[in-house]
Scaffold this active site. Structure first.
Site, PDB file in Angstrom:
ATOM      1  CD  GLU A  49      17.512  67.422  83.648  1.00  0.00           C
ATOM      2  OE1 GLU A  49      16.603  67.339  82.795  1.00  0.00           O
ATOM      3  OE2 GLU A  49      18.609  66.845  83.524  1.00  0.00           O
ATOM      4  CG  PHE A 111      30.305  67.316  76.270  1.00  0.00           C
ATOM      5  CD1 PHE A 111      29.446  67.088  75.201  1.00  0.00           C
ATOM      6  CD2 PHE A 111      30.114  66.586  77.435  1.00  0.00           C
ATOM      7  CE1 PHE A 111      28.429  66.150  75.285  1.00  0.00           C
ATOM      8  CE2 PHE A 111      29.098  65.646  77.532  1.00  0.00           C
ATOM      9  CZ  PHE A 111      28.254  65.425  76.457  1.00  0.00           C
ATOM     10  CD  GLN A 112      26.304  67.074  79.037  1.00  0.00           C
ATOM     11  OE1 GLN A 112      26.759  66.953  80.167  1.00  0.00           O
ATOM     12  NE2 GLN A 112      25.328  66.307  78.573  1.00  0.00           N
ATOM     13  CE  LYS A 161      34.220  66.645  86.570  1.00  0.00           C
ATOM     14  NZ  LYS A 161      33.295  65.750  87.284  1.00  0.00           N
ATOM     15  CG  MET A 475      -8.018  78.093  78.346  1.00  0.00           C
ATOM     16  SD  MET A 475      -9.685  78.560  78.843  1.00  0.00           S
ATOM     17  CE  MET A 475      -9.568  78.403  80.623  1.00  0.00           C
TER      18      MET A 475
HETATM   19  C1  LIG Z   1       3.750  74.601  78.178  1.00  0.00           C
HETATM   20  C2  LIG Z   1       2.525  75.214  77.627  1.00  0.00           C
HETATM   21  N1  LIG Z   1       2.251  75.113  76.306  1.00  0.00           N
HETATM   22  C3  LIG Z   1       1.119  75.650  75.802  1.00  0.00           C
HETATM   23  C4  LIG Z   1       0.238  76.317  76.596  1.00  0.00           C
HETATM   24  C5  LIG Z   1      -1.026  76.933  76.015  1.00  0.00           C
HETATM   25  N2  LIG Z   1      -2.220  76.298  76.590  1.00  0.00           N
HETATM   26  C6  LIG Z   1      -2.903  76.852  77.597  1.00  0.00           C
HETATM   27  S1  LIG Z   1      -4.175  75.914  78.120  1.00  0.00           S
HETATM   28  C7  LIG Z   1      -3.857  74.741  76.964  1.00  0.00           C
HETATM   29  C8  LIG Z   1      -4.705  73.519  76.861  1.00  0.00           C
HETATM   30  C9  LIG Z   1      -4.465  72.584  77.956  1.00  0.00           C
HETATM   31  O1  LIG Z   1      -5.122  71.382  77.641  1.00  0.00           O
HETATM   32  P1  LIG Z   1      -5.499  70.353  78.757  1.00  0.00           P
HETATM   33  O2  LIG Z   1      -4.343  70.079  79.617  1.00  0.00           O
HETATM   34  O3  LIG Z   1      -6.160  69.177  78.135  1.00  0.00           O
HETATM   35  O4  LIG Z   1      -6.502  71.173  79.658  1.00  0.00           O
HETATM   36  P2  LIG Z   1      -8.020  71.581  79.395  1.00  0.00           P
HETATM   37  O5  LIG Z   1      -7.998  73.029  79.044  1.00  0.00           O
HETATM   38  O6  LIG Z   1      -8.557  70.717  78.298  1.00  0.00           O
HETATM   39  O7  LIG Z   1      -8.654  71.335  80.712  1.00  0.00           O
HETATM   40  C10 LIG Z   1      -2.751  75.113  76.194  1.00  0.00           C
HETATM   41  C11 LIG Z   1      -2.233  74.332  75.048  1.00  0.00           C
HETATM   42  C12 LIG Z   1       0.579  76.424  77.965  1.00  0.00           C
HETATM   43  N3  LIG Z   1      -0.188  77.088  78.823  1.00  0.00           N
HETATM   44  N4  LIG Z   1       1.690  75.850  78.445  1.00  0.00           N
END
Ligand SMILES: Cc1ncc(C[n+]2csc(CCOP(=O)(O)OP(=O)(O)O)c2C)c(N)n1
Ligand SMILES: [Mg+2]
Lengths: 561, 162
Positions: A49, A111-112, A161, A475
């Site tokens: 979702e 429920f839900q 509902k 990152m």
């Molecule tokens: C839902 C979520 N969880 C954690 C983060 C923290 N976070 C920011 S960038 C990143 C790394 C993303 O890795 P990837 O998709 O491989 O991208 P890259 O930076 O390697 O290009 C994370 C874990 C986030 N932004 N969003």
């Protein structure tokens, strides 16, 4: 005429011009789905979702309209929260319908049952629990109006509902009347005269534009303003495409991963004109020294944005498009003098910054992620709609794909929500069937909502997923490299699926590049395909995004290549 | 920048959930609520929230703007610095030892309060007034032993009708 809540809902959706709904069914919305099936509204079955909201978000941005979602109560509603929060941070007009347990069970831990309105209150522009079928038509009308007007944002409508199932006398609602909601579109002209004076007196002005320019459709007016007054332009991540990325006045993006010249300009300028921005911390760095030598003009439709983070010389509350059009009119009556001459020193300075630190990377015998984006830009002639995941991939897309037009860069800017890019690409492709839509992805993020490959394949969407596969949560790894002694805690993704096989398992196409000379071939083949395609680019694992302003530092103090 | 107390008079739709929108805004953005009072106005569809907060001028400006941004908020008035009347009511249950009773009653008299409940050990006193008066009477009663106290929080109105 007696109609059920579900029938009334369909009537109002048609009135609002809704042609597509992203959703996922369940017990609490089964009556609504039964009616939806009888209409010509297209329903896109996502596979989780949050993606219904992300897809509606992409649909809204690429198509400049309101995105619509429909999910069930409880887990359906809680799953939407990341999508809603992302749309909220980026001010995207989305209306989310959630099912709820019948009114007589509310509060009984049925429920839900969850308190959906309570959970989403802080991440929606407004939300409603509809307690009587008689109120449904009015609330849906209000919801659409609120979502798309003023500073846009998501609106959630929670429908028990029995409210959907009960039949009542239906009276169409013609006009929405909200006594307490009245956004300011037209700017105060006195303030605009002040802005004109500030522009006339500035020697080192710059424009800093943001998502508000895109949302209000003010790209044309912004371009006119910049060219007329010969003021260089930077934008936030959200503003990319609001000003042509190939224009000589373009400075590149500002902020944590902004260009050297844009960030230096902000430190040196004597006038900064903020347009449709909110001076987010990823832009300003250390706020008390941001644009420290400048008078600041701030144009925004949301009064709370103004003076929230930084002091302002000339606040202007108004819609960006209307405000810039008026400002341009006023400026047309002014003698601005020989601007080329007046700005020469300023432009010379900017050129020195460009020469000192152009956006660049070292080309080696390994695929550089920047090179992939550069090639993507070249081969698509800058015309693709680019969605992104979050992380380095997102920043490289922002830096190396040059956007000339608005609504072509679709990213989760404010929330930075991994897993956004693929569902957003689905939404964008549905809104713009004739466009090439590319999700620039990371190997981490793409796995957050990889199940949406099924949605894309089922709908026959030829979206392209370009994975900059560095085997890391890149990152975060970059921060660990720079600020935590290279202790790569929990960021190594060396156990990963084979993305080519995965693509094939989903019934899509999979391609892989492992050497720089593969990049062009793979892109060529992938982009030409009529299918959903994953392209897995195995890039330099420890490449970093530069420039980088460490969090909380002044933006003029950048780590450079 | 100096922090200052501000009394905000907020007209809102009289609907379920509105108070939690306001409370959520304050908690979510780290603003302060010192006291808060809500009740219906003459128009049953509208309630008045009287909220006392504190902050420096930019914070107060943000608070007002953020409140105005809520769809259910009709009007926000900052009474501070304007002509207004303000009142608070408190019920104070004070320990009434026989040697203190006379003094308590004298204090009640001087402050034009009322004893609204009497038991063998306590008096419950009703006080209405502004902050100064509250402070003063609490100081005087404290030595006798205050058992419990319930305060309404500040309510206020402009002197000139607005
Ligand atoms: C839902 C979520 N969880 C954690 C983060 C923290 N976070 C920011 S960038 C990143 C790394 C993303 O890795 P990837 O998709 O491989 O991208 P890259 O930076 O390697 O290009 C994370 C874990 C986030 N932004 N969003
Ligand atoms: Mg990665």
């Amino acid at each position: 005429m007696k109609l059920t809540g579900a029938q009334i809902m369909m009537k109002v959706l048609k009135e609002e011009g809704v042609d597509t709904i992203f959703g996922y069914p369940g017990g609490a919305v089964i009556d609504i789905y039964d009616e939806l099936e009888k209409t010509d509204i297209r329903h896109i079955l996502v596979r989780q979702e949050a993606c219904a909201v992300h897809a509606a978000d992409g649909y809204a941005r690429a198509g400049s309209r309101v995105g619509v979602c429909l999910v069930t109560s409880g887990p359906g509603a809680t799953n939407t929260v990341s999508g809603i929060a992302s749309a909220y941070m980026d001010s995207i007009p989305v209306v989310i319908f959630t099912g709820q347990v019948p009114t007589h069970l509310i509060g009984n831990d049925a429920f839900q049952e969850v308190d959906t309105v309570g959970i989403t209150r802080p991440c929606t522009k407004h939300n409603y629990l509809v307690k009587r079928t008689e109120d449904l038509a009015r609330i849906i009308k209000e919801g659409f109006m609120i979502a798309k007007s003023g500073r846009p944002g998501p609106v959630l409508i929670d429908i028990p509902k029995n409210v959907g199932a009960t039949a009542v006398d239906y009276k169409p609602v013609k006009k929405v009347n909200l006594k307490s909601y009245n956004p300011t579109y037209s700017p105060n002209v006195k303030q605009l005269h002040k802005v004109v004076e500030l522009i006339k007196n500035a020697n080192k002005p710059m424009i800093f534009a943001g998502g508000g320019v895109i949302l209000s459709g003010a790209a044309k007016e912004l371009t006119e303003l910049a060219r007329k007054t010969q003021v260089p332009v930077t934008t936030s991540l959200m503003g990319l495409g609001g000003f042509p990325g190939t224009d000589p006045l373009w400075l590149g993006m500002i902020g944590m991963h902004g260009t050297y010249r844009a960030n230096m300009c902000s430190g040196e300028c004597d006038l900064l004109i903020g347009i449709g921005v909110r001076f987010d911390d990823r832009v300003t760095g250390k706020t008390d020294v941001f644009a420290a030598n400048a008078k600041i003009v701030h144009i925004d439709i949301d009064p709370t944005s103004i003076r929230k983070n930084i002091p302002v010389t000339a606040p202007v509350v108004g819609d960006c498009k209307i405000t810039l059009a008026k400002l341009n009119q006023l400026l047309n009556k002014e003698d601005l003098g020989d601007l080329k001459k007046k700005r020469k020193k300023w432009f010379d300075q900017i050129q020195r910054w460009v020469a000192k630190q152009p956006l660049a990377y070292k080309q080696e015998n390994i695929i550089k992620p920047q090179y992939v984006v550069e090639m993507l830009y070249k081969m698509t002639k800058g015309k693709a709609i680019i969605t992104t995941e979050v992380g380095q991939n997102q920043m490289w897309a922002a830096q190396y794909y040059h956007f000339d037009k608005p609504n072509h860069f679709i990213t989760s800017g404010g929330l930075g929500c991994m897993g956004f890019g693929l569902p957003a690409a689905i939404g964008a492709q549905l809104a713009c069937p004739d466009k090439l839509v590319v999700d620039v992805a990371g190997d981490g993020s793409i796995q957050m909502n990889i199940q949406e490959m099924t949605t894309a394949v089922q709908c026959g969407l030829p979206i392209k997923i370009v994975i900059l596969n560095n085997g890391y949560l890149g990152m975060v790894r970059q921060w660990q490299q720079l600020f935590f002694n290279k202790c790569y805690a929990a960021t190594c993704l060396d156990c990963a699926p084979d993305f080519v096989k995965l693509a094939e398992a989903y019934g899509a196409e999979g391609l892989r590049a492992t050497k720089p000379e593969d990049v062009e071939t793979v892109l060529k083949k992938g982009l030409a395909s009529k299918n959903t395609v994953i392209m897995d680019f195995q890039v330099d694992r420890e490449e970093c995004v530069y420039p980088m302003v460490p969090a909380g530092a002044p933006v003029t103090e950048m780590l450079l290549v | 920048m100096i922090e200052e107390k501000h009394i905000l008079s907020i007209l809102v739709d009289n609907e379920p959930g509105v108070l939690s929108r306001i409370a959520g805004l304050f908690s979510g953005r780290g603003f302060n609520i010192e006291s808060l009072c809500v009740a219906e106005t003459l128009d049953p569809q509208v309630s008045r929230v009287t909220l006392v907060t504190n902050g420096n001028p930019p914070i107060i400006e943000q608070i007002e703007k953020q409140l105005n941004k809520l769809i259910n908020v009709i009007k926000v008035h900052d009474l501070t610095g304007k002509e207004y009347v303000k009142r608070e009511m408190a019920l104070i249950k004070v320990v009434a030892k026989s040697e203190h009773r006379a003094e308590i009653l004298r204090t009640v008299d001087i402050f034009r309060c009322k004893v609204v409940d009497v038991s063998s050990e306590h008096y419950t006193i009703e006080v209405t007034g502004d902050e100064e008066k509250m402070k003063a009477i609490l100081n005087l009663l404290k030595p006798m032993g205050i058992k419990e106290i319930a305060r309404t929080g500040m309510i206020a109105l402009f002197r000139n009708s607005k």
